[in-house]
Design a protein around this motif. Structure first.
Motif, PDB file in Angstrom:
ATOM      1  N   ILE A 208       0.909  -1.213   0.022  1.00  0.00           N
ATOM      2  CA  ILE A 208       0.007   0.027   0.144  1.00  0.00           C
ATOM      3  C   ILE A 208       1.010   1.242   0.087  1.00  0.00           C
ATOM      4  CG2 ILE A 208      -1.742   1.268   1.341  1.00  0.00           C
ATOM      5  CD1 ILE A 208      -2.399  -1.583   2.357  1.00  0.00           C
ATOM      6  N   GLY A 209       0.821   2.289  -0.884  1.00  0.00           N
ATOM      7  CA  GLY A 209       1.385   3.381  -0.861  1.00  0.00           C
ATOM      8  C   GLY A 209       1.242   4.257   0.285  1.00  0.00           C
ATOM      9  N   SER A 210       2.211   4.808   0.749  1.00  0.00           N
ATOM     10  CA  SER A 210       2.540   5.824   1.689  1.00  0.00           C
ATOM     11  C   SER A 210       3.729   6.636   1.643  1.00  0.00           C
ATOM     12  CB  SER A 210       2.448   4.990   3.200  1.00  0.00           C
ATOM     13  OG  SER A 210       2.378   5.755   4.154  1.00  0.00           O
ATOM     14  N   LYS A 211       3.622   7.632   2.893  1.00  0.00           N
ATOM     15  CA  LYS A 211       4.956   8.470   2.815  1.00  0.00           C
ATOM     16  C   LYS A 211       5.221   8.609   4.472  1.00  0.00           C
ATOM     17  CE  LYS A 211       2.786  13.034   2.615  1.00  0.00           C
ATOM     18  NZ  LYS A 211       3.075  14.415   1.946  1.00  0.00           N
ATOM     19  N   ARG A 212       6.489   9.198   4.616  1.00  0.00           N
ATOM     20  CA  ARG A 212       6.797   9.776   5.923  1.00  0.00           C
ATOM     21  C   ARG A 212       7.781  11.003   5.661  1.00  0.00           C
ATOM     22  NH1 ARG A 212       8.655   5.515   8.645  1.00  0.00           N
ATOM     23  NH2 ARG A 212       6.565   5.018   9.463  1.00  0.00           N
ATOM     24  N   ASN A 213       7.235  11.904   5.709  1.00  0.00           N
ATOM     25  CA  ASN A 213       7.867  13.340   5.466  1.00  0.00           C
ATOM     26  C   ASN A 213       8.012  13.277   3.671  1.00  0.00           C
ATOM     27  OD1 ASN A 213       8.120  14.353   8.291  1.00  0.00           O
ATOM     28  ND2 ASN A 213       9.926  13.044   8.585  1.00  0.00           N
ATOM     29  N   ARG A 214       9.389  13.411   3.459  1.00  0.00           N
ATOM     30  CA  ARG A 214       9.576  13.308   2.101  1.00  0.00           C
ATOM     31  C   ARG A 214      10.026  11.829   1.552  1.00  0.00           C
ATOM     32  NH1 ARG A 214       8.190  14.809  -1.520  1.00  0.00           N
ATOM     33  NH2 ARG A 214      10.035  15.193  -2.737  1.00  0.00           N
ATOM     34  N   ARG A 215      10.052  10.920   2.337  1.00  0.00           N
ATOM     35  CA  ARG A 215      10.372   9.390   1.870  1.00  0.00           C
ATOM     36  C   ARG A 215       9.006   8.896   1.639  1.00  0.00           C
ATOM     37  NH1 ARG A 215      13.968   5.565   2.294  1.00  0.00           N
ATOM     38  NH2 ARG A 215      15.691   6.940   3.176  1.00  0.00           N
ATOM     39  N   GLY A 216       8.807   8.419   0.289  1.00  0.00           N
ATOM     40  CA  GLY A 216       7.822   7.528  -0.190  1.00  0.00           C
ATOM     41  C   GLY A 216       8.235   5.991   0.050  1.00  0.00           C
ATOM     42  N   PHE A 217       7.143   5.206   0.517  1.00  0.00           N
ATOM     43  CA  PHE A 217       7.625   3.753   0.604  1.00  0.00           C
ATOM     44  C   PHE A 217       6.063   2.992   0.306  1.00  0.00           C
ATOM     45  CE2 PHE A 217       6.653   5.784   4.702  1.00  0.00           C
ATOM     46  CZ  PHE A 217       5.909   4.929   5.383  1.00  0.00           C
ATOM     47  N   ALA A 218       6.429   1.637   0.306  1.00  0.00           N
ATOM     48  CA  ALA A 218       5.371   0.713   0.152  1.00  0.00           C
ATOM     49  C   ALA A 218       5.311  -0.262   1.365  1.00  0.00           C
ATOM     50  CB  ALA A 218       5.664  -0.102  -1.252  1.00  0.00           C
ATOM     51  N   ILE A 219       4.018  -0.036   2.034  1.00  0.00           N
ATOM     52  CA  ILE A 219       3.840  -0.602   3.213  1.00  0.00           C
ATOM     53  C   ILE A 219       3.388  -2.121   2.798  1.00  0.00           C
ATOM     54  CG2 ILE A 219       2.330  -0.717   5.249  1.00  0.00           C
ATOM     55  CD1 ILE A 219       1.826   2.207   5.212  1.00  0.00           C
ATOM     56  N   LEU A 220       4.089  -3.223   3.578  1.00  0.00           N
ATOM     57  CA  LEU A 220       3.964  -4.525   3.233  1.00  0.00           C
ATOM     58  C   LEU A 220       2.887  -4.927   4.388  1.00  0.00           C
ATOM     59  CD1 LEU A 220       4.683  -7.097   1.498  1.00  0.00           C
ATOM     60  CD2 LEU A 220       6.358  -7.471   3.446  1.00  0.00           C
ATOM     61  N   TYR A 221       1.805  -5.694   3.802  1.00  0.00           N
ATOM     62  CA  TYR A 221       0.883  -6.601   4.707  1.00  0.00           C
ATOM     63  C   TYR A 221       1.064  -7.849   4.331  1.00  0.00           C
ATOM     64  CZ  TYR A 221      -1.281  -2.700   7.364  1.00  0.00           C
ATOM     65  OH  TYR A 221      -1.698  -1.610   8.135  1.00  0.00           O
ATOM     66  N   ARG A 222       0.610  -8.869   5.224  1.00  0.00           N
ATOM     67  CA  ARG A 222       0.676 -10.367   4.913  1.00  0.00           C
ATOM     68  C   ARG A 222      -0.547 -10.951   5.790  1.00  0.00           C
ATOM     69  NH1 ARG A 222       5.883 -10.212   7.440  1.00  0.00           N
ATOM     70  NH2 ARG A 222       7.645 -10.014   5.893  1.00  0.00           N
ATOM     71  N   SER A 223      -1.167 -11.924   4.926  1.00  0.00           N
ATOM     72  CA  SER A 223      -2.216 -12.626   5.380  1.00  0.00           C
ATOM     73  C   SER A 223      -2.346 -14.124   4.951  1.00  0.00           C
ATOM     74  CB  SER A 223      -3.511 -11.979   4.825  1.00  0.00           C
ATOM     75  OG  SER A 223      -4.734 -12.714   5.100  1.00  0.00           O
ATOM     76  N   SER A 224      -3.004 -15.052   5.743  1.00  0.00           N
ATOM     77  CA  SER A 224      -3.138 -16.585   5.405  1.00  0.00           C
ATOM     78  C   SER A 224      -4.301 -16.686   4.920  1.00  0.00           C
ATOM     79  CB  SER A 224      -2.793 -17.203   6.692  1.00  0.00           C
ATOM     80  OG  SER A 224      -1.590 -17.215   7.339  1.00  0.00           O
ATOM     81  N   ASP A 225      -5.615 -15.850   5.105  1.00  0.00           N
ATOM     82  CA  ASP A 225      -6.711 -16.089   4.703  1.00  0.00           C
ATOM     83  C   ASP A 225      -7.436 -14.932   3.817  1.00  0.00           C
ATOM     84  OD1 ASP A 225      -7.186 -14.022   6.654  1.00  0.00           O
ATOM     85  OD2 ASP A 225      -8.413 -15.300   7.760  1.00  0.00           O
ATOM     86  N   PHE A 226      -6.639 -13.849   3.521  1.00  0.00           N
ATOM     87  CA  PHE A 226      -7.135 -12.805   2.860  1.00  0.00           C
ATOM     88  C   PHE A 226      -7.997 -11.714   3.628  1.00  0.00           C
ATOM     89  CE2 PHE A 226      -7.600 -10.438  -1.250  1.00  0.00           C
ATOM     90  CZ  PHE A 226      -6.427 -10.803  -1.802  1.00  0.00           C
ATOM     91  N   ILE A 227      -8.483 -12.178   4.608  1.00  0.00           N
ATOM     92  CA  ILE A 227      -9.353 -11.201   5.333  1.00  0.00           C
ATOM     93  C   ILE A 227      -8.463 -10.566   6.575  1.00  0.00           C
ATOM     94  CG2 ILE A 227     -11.293 -11.082   6.794  1.00  0.00           C
ATOM     95  CD1 ILE A 227     -12.462 -13.333   5.209  1.00  0.00           C
ATOM     96  N   LYS A 228      -7.607 -11.456   7.382  1.00  0.00           N
ATOM     97  CA  LYS A 228      -6.917 -11.014   8.565  1.00  0.00           C
ATOM     98  C   LYS A 228      -5.629 -10.504   8.005  1.00  0.00           C
ATOM     99  CE  LYS A 228      -9.658 -13.368  12.113  1.00  0.00           C
ATOM    100  NZ  LYS A 228      -9.562 -14.490  12.996  1.00  0.00           N
ATOM    101  N   TRP A 229      -5.317  -9.283   8.051  1.00  0.00           N
ATOM    102  CA  TRP A 229      -4.102  -8.710   7.635  1.00  0.00           C
ATOM    103  C   TRP A 229      -3.141  -8.250   8.619  1.00  0.00           C
ATOM    104  CZ3 TRP A 229      -2.464  -9.480   2.304  1.00  0.00           C
ATOM    105  CH2 TRP A 229      -3.431  -9.896   1.393  1.00  0.00           C
ATOM    106  N   TYR A 230      -1.581  -8.571   8.442  1.00  0.00           N
ATOM    107  CA  TYR A 230      -0.714  -7.934   9.588  1.00  0.00           C
ATOM    108  C   TYR A 230       0.258  -7.339   8.760  1.00  0.00           C
ATOM    109  CZ  TYR A 230      -3.319 -11.537  12.169  1.00  0.00           C
ATOM    110  OH  TYR A 230      -4.377 -12.152  12.734  1.00  0.00           O
ATOM    111  N   LYS A 231       0.520  -6.117   9.297  1.00  0.00           N
ATOM    112  CA  LYS A 231       1.468  -5.350   8.778  1.00  0.00           C
ATOM    113  C   LYS A 231       2.754  -5.881   9.249  1.00  0.00           C
ATOM    114  CE  LYS A 231       3.093  -0.381   9.404  1.00  0.00           C
ATOM    115  NZ  LYS A 231       4.778  -0.665   9.673  1.00  0.00           N
ATOM    116  N   ALA A 232       3.850  -5.814   8.051  1.00  0.00           N
ATOM    117  CA  ALA A 232       5.323  -6.288   8.399  1.00  0.00           C
ATOM    118  C   ALA A 232       6.195  -5.150   9.073  1.00  0.00           C
ATOM    119  CB  ALA A 232       6.195  -6.502   6.873  1.00  0.00           C
ATOM    120  N   LYS A 233       7.310  -5.640   9.615  1.00  0.00           N
ATOM    121  CA  LYS A 233       7.984  -4.623  10.449  1.00  0.00           C
ATOM    122  C   LYS A 233       8.656  -3.517   9.395  1.00  0.00           C
ATOM    123  CE  LYS A 233       9.175  -7.925  14.197  1.00  0.00           C
ATOM    124  NZ  LYS A 233      10.237  -8.543  15.016  1.00  0.00           N
TER     125      LYS A 233
END
Length: 579
Positions: A208-233
């Protein structure tokens, strides 16, 4: 199920995630509250309305997937006006990506998690009931607190080939991903989920697209069932100085084939592409690199530049693009949204705004350093009445009419053979920005080798034209450098239009190969492919004289050196069936 089939869809369509109450996002998109309801505007017989590019009958639009052999296009649409606002997910289907049939809107605000807007996202095909694949849409909604959150929707009836009705997860399952004090996500910069892919651990990943100050980044999530998602570190990737990443896209490309590969494929026979649409500049860039699936880290290859000066799908009017894997024809297809160059007032008078580019097949170049794009072959069935020229000398200062072609809607392919490289201008080392160079040395500025190319949507007396052309320079070591330009500076006598000139350097050596150009012309759009798809430039133009029978097509050479047209093939184009 051993193989996960995934297919993105919604062309992220301009990262349409601009909340009504978020100050950070207001600069990107303006809501014209007093202009939402359209007058009774006729869109028939308008000189600028396209004939074979997708657009609905009226109003503002800003992706696609294939399911059971039928292509589905979902797109951001304002049913109440030709400006941005009141956005729903409209829905059309096609058997060939050229002709389209509309359906009722698929998704619109109904829940607390999307009550202030149903914005962009993607679809993934996952295992469903009775061994069938099921398309699931992840999309960004704006909730009651004007936060950007991610939601889940799926078809109500998989037996309906048109997938006309979609249902959402109930509260509290929606939203499935949301900013919290614990995860540290900026609630105004959290949007545009990609197509998900399946790792060897059988867990799904999505960014998912995001930013912090001027740094753009791609937040990563994982899921086993496509409904419950957990943000990666850690994010999949980030880059300093790029700002907000909208409409990220992440997918594999084969290293030894032009065929597309399914989104979950990994290994040493593929490279990966990461694309981001930059909110600050409204340009897109991509890098080619390596995906470490064990660490869930993407690393661009050495020399792959990140940010606005890096490689772009298109150097003109092209934004919020998305690819999807066509598992029937084994190809990856790129779609992009093309916005307007006319004023808001003119858009309202027209009664419509925005359209989709022609779908493009996309693959990795043989050198592994860039992507190649080419219009899907299905578009060629619209061709009529071929005109052919070959081995035609285009003398210095000459303009050659291309007759017997409907200049308002045409498909033109032209190739040039170049000699006399000693006549090329020396490239100043400070000329590093090709767009500025194209502006300074436009079509009317005579050089040694070039400018030469096409005048399209041109008036008879050349008071108006859009010039798509090449100009060849040489370095101090006599190495040729090809500049590829689309010059809109004389595209219209209407001074309210955006007439920006676009350009890029083309990775072609004209000493050993011909210079090729393909241009798709459709009333107010000019899509150009240089070097057999190595670079692309899209323009929106609104001439006042070069409309109807007043539009003409020419080849030209304003350089001091003659060039040879090795071949010129041009076709008039039929009107596609877009209801």
């Amino acid at each position: 199920m051993d193989v996960a089939f995934s297919s993105p869809w919604l062309l992220c369509l301009l990262a349409l995630l601009f909340s009504h109450g978020l100050v950070e996002l207001q600069a990107s998109h303006h809501v014209y509250g007093n202009l939402q309801v359209s007058e009774s505007v006729s869109v028939q017989n308008q000189p600028y309305r396209t004939s074979y590019h997708f657009q609905p009958p009226k109003n503002w639009i800003n992706g696609p997937m294939i399911y059971n052999g039928l292509y589905h296009l979902f797109y951001q649409y304002n049913p109440k006006g030709a400006v941005w606002g009141n956005i729903v997910w409209a829905h059309s289907t096609s058997t060939d990506l050229v002709n389209w049939t509309p359906h009722d809107p698929a998704i619109y605000p109904t829940q607390e998690s999307d009550i202030n807007g149903c914005w962009s996202g993607s679809a993934t095909l996952i295992p469903g009931p009775y061994g069938k694949l099921k398309p699931v849409i992840l999309y960004t909604g704006i909730n009651l607190q004007n936060q950007q959150v991610q939601n889940y929707a799926e078809p109500k009836n998989l037996s309906d080939p048109f997938l006309r009705e979609w249902v959402k997860l109930p509260k509290p399952l929606n939203p499935i991903m949301a900013p919290t004090p614990q995860n540290g996500i900026n609630a105004s910069s959290f949007r545009d989920p990609t197509t998900a892919w399946l790792g060897p651990d059988r867990k799904w990943r999505v960014i998912i697209g995001s930013k912090r100050n001027r740094r753009g980044f791609a937040i990563l999530y994982r899921s086993s069932d496509f409904i419950k998602w957990y943000k990666a570190k850690h994010p999949l990737h980030s880059a300093q100085g790029t700002g907000m990443w909208e409409c990220p896209d992440f997918y594999p490309v084969a290293v030894d084939s032009s065929a597309g590969v399914e989104t979950s494929v990994i290994g040493n026979k593929v490279k990966h592409v990461l694309k981001a649409s930059l909110d600050d500049t409204k340009h897109e860039y991509y890098t080619i690199g390596t995906y470490n699936v064990d660490k869930d880290i993407y690393t661009p290859d050495k020399g792959s530049i990140e940010g606005d000066s890096g490689l772009r799908y298109d150097y003109g009017k092209f934004y919020a693009s998305k690819t999807f894997f066509d598992n029937v024809k084994r190809r990856r297809i790129l779609w992009g949204w093309i916005n307007e160059s006319s004023s808001v007032n003119d858009d309202i008078k027209k009664g419509w705004s925005g359209l989709q580019a022609i779908p493009r097949t996309i693959w990795l170049d043989k050198d592994g350093k860039q992507l190649i794009q080419w219009p899907i072959p299905e578009i060629e069935k619209l061709r009529l009445n071929k005109v052919n020229l070959s081995n035609k000398l285009l003398k210095s200062g000459s303009v050659l009419p291309v007759s017997n072609v409907q200049a308002l809607q045409a498909d033109v392919e032209i190739s040039f053979k170049i000699t006399g490289f000693e006549k090329a201008e020396v490239l100043d080392p400070s000329w590093t920005n090709p767009q500025i160079l194209c502006s300074q040395k436009g079509a009317s500025v005579k050089g040694g080798l070039g400018p030469f190319g096409l005048f399209v949507l041109a008036s008879k007396g050349l008071e108006e034209y859009t010039a798509v052309f090449f100009r060849i320079f040489k370095t101090k070591n006599n190495k040729p450098v090809v500049l590829f330009c689309s010059d809109q500076s004389r595209s219209s006598l209407n001074q309210d239009n955006d007439k920006t000139t676009y350009g890029t350097f083309l990775n072609v050596d004209p000493v050993y190969e011909t210079l090729s150009l393909r241009t798709l012309i459709d009333h107010s759009i000019v899509e150009s492919f240089g070097g057999k798809g190595k670079s692309c430039i899209t323009a929106r133009v609104y001439p006042t004289l070069a409309i109807g029978d007043g539009a003409h097509l020419y080849a030209f050479n304003y350089g001091t050196q003659n060039v040879k047209i090795t071949s010129l093939n041009a076709w008039s184009m039929k009107k596609a069936k877009i209801y």
